[in-house]
Design a protein around this motif. Sequence first.
Motif, mmCIF file in Angstrom:
data_model
loop_
_atom_site.group_PDB
_atom_site.id
_atom_site.type_symbol
_atom_site.label_atom_id
_atom_site.label_comp_id
_atom_site.label_asym_id
_atom_site.label_seq_id
_atom_site.Cartn_x
_atom_site.Cartn_y
_atom_site.Cartn_z
ATOM 1 N N ARG A 28 0.235 7.623 5.170
ATOM 2 C CA ARG A 28 0.625 6.265 4.781
ATOM 3 C C ARG A 28 1.117 5.484 5.996
ATOM 4 O O ARG A 28 0.793 4.302 6.169
ATOM 5 C CB ARG A 28 1.723 6.285 3.715
ATOM 6 C CG ARG A 28 2.135 4.888 3.287
ATOM 7 C CD ARG A 28 3.358 4.870 2.375
ATOM 8 N NE ARG A 28 3.715 3.490 2.060
ATOM 9 C CZ ARG A 28 4.399 2.682 2.852
ATOM 10 N NH1 ARG A 28 4.796 3.122 4.046
ATOM 11 N NH2 ARG A 28 4.676 1.443 2.495
ATOM 12 N N GLN A 29 1.890 6.122 6.850
ATOM 13 C CA GLN A 29 2.369 5.441 8.054
ATOM 14 C C GLN A 29 1.214 5.030 8.952
ATOM 15 O O GLN A 29 1.238 3.944 9.548
ATOM 16 C CB GLN A 29 3.340 6.337 8.813
ATOM 17 C CG GLN A 29 4.682 6.512 8.119
ATOM 18 C CD GLN A 29 5.646 7.331 8.943
ATOM 19 O OE1 GLN A 29 5.313 8.403 9.446
ATOM 20 N NE2 GLN A 29 6.863 6.828 9.095
ATOM 21 N N LEU A 30 0.193 5.866 9.040
ATOM 22 C CA LEU A 30 -0.960 5.524 9.875
ATOM 23 C C LEU A 30 -1.738 4.363 9.264
ATOM 24 O O LEU A 30 -2.244 3.496 9.987
ATOM 25 C CB LEU A 30 -1.863 6.741 10.061
ATOM 26 C CG LEU A 30 -2.962 6.604 11.121
ATOM 27 C CD1 LEU A 30 -2.376 6.254 12.483
ATOM 28 C CD2 LEU A 30 -3.790 7.886 11.211
ATOM 29 N N ARG A 31 -1.825 4.316 7.951
ATOM 30 C CA ARG A 31 -2.464 3.177 7.293
ATOM 31 C C ARG A 31 -1.717 1.886 7.617
ATOM 32 O O ARG A 31 -2.319 0.851 7.877
ATOM 33 C CB ARG A 31 -2.484 3.375 5.774
ATOM 34 C CG ARG A 31 -3.543 4.316 5.248
ATOM 35 C CD ARG A 31 -3.546 4.237 3.732
ATOM 36 N NE ARG A 31 -4.400 5.213 3.108
ATOM 37 C CZ ARG A 31 -5.251 4.948 2.126
ATOM 38 N NH1 ARG A 31 -5.359 3.701 1.685
ATOM 39 N NH2 ARG A 31 -5.979 5.887 1.582
ATOM 40 N N VAL A 32 -0.397 1.969 7.570
ATOM 41 C CA VAL A 32 0.430 0.793 7.869
ATOM 42 C C VAL A 32 0.218 0.360 9.318
ATOM 43 O O VAL A 32 0.116 -0.837 9.613
ATOM 44 C CB VAL A 32 1.915 1.088 7.603
ATOM 45 C CG1 VAL A 32 2.798 -0.039 8.130
ATOM 46 C CG2 VAL A 32 2.160 1.287 6.112
#
Length: 298
Positions: free
Chosen positions: A200-204
């Motif tokens: 999720r952090q990488l998507r953000v």
Amino acid sequence: MRRWGSGRSGTVLYARARARLNAGIACALLTLSAAACGPSAASDAPGDGKGRPAPRTGFSVRYEPPSAPDKANAAFLRGRRVLEQASGDLNAFVSSERLGQAVAVVGRSCGGEGSAYDPGARRIEICYDDVAQERELFEGAGVRPADSEVAAVLAETFFHEAGHALADILGLDLGDRAEEDAADQFAALMLIRGGPAGERQLRVAAREYELSAAGDAGTGPADEGGRDEHSSDLVRATNHLCYLYGADPVRNAGLPGKGLLTAERAGRCGEEWRGVREAWQERLASVAAPSDRSDRSD
């Protein structure tokens, strides 16, 4: 000696690294005390570790006192423990003993210079003012509150700079653009290793690059040869999405064909991701933690 930046803030600086190098030479010639020659003073705030000896190896976190405009930003960074969590993950992945070098991870007011790795001081600097810049970017896109988004981008930024630090320590001969791409890939590797939360952090982080491109923020000034060292923001965003899909096409099934990641590119993402992962595993083979030689994203 040069200074590498993440490219998010749009600034890559050389002068401060050179100044530190010159100051270090002067200190050595004058045989001044280590305290006088140190890169910066630790904060007086509780929990900064003042008075304790700095670790001899590995990545360790400390904070400098913020400037008045950065007090809230510094409190956010400390409160969310972004640097402590990311450094802990990195120290579990890369053996401090095998690395044989200490890298300081410093939260500080940068006056708009942007987070960066300073090879002269061998330290990663994460800027308090980046907190405000990222918050403004996400809130401008309608994300309120943007706390989780800001923390995610700072985590990706830290791992990018850690990629530069490892390239420096290990003497990797990559060239400017290749090293910037490799640092992005290292950030993706570390976040994907964190499972769904890291993904999720990488998507953000990918979304941040997309927003930055849409706002015509660019990826930084031209280097001395007249070209930017980083790939474009849209390329960096698309690469992160590709690595996510390649690492777990089931969990990230909604990425292809929507937005930046085309179905055609998605078909190659599994191979791309394996290449990224194996390249960094090979680079880190001599310093990988014995208990963590295999990648958990398999």
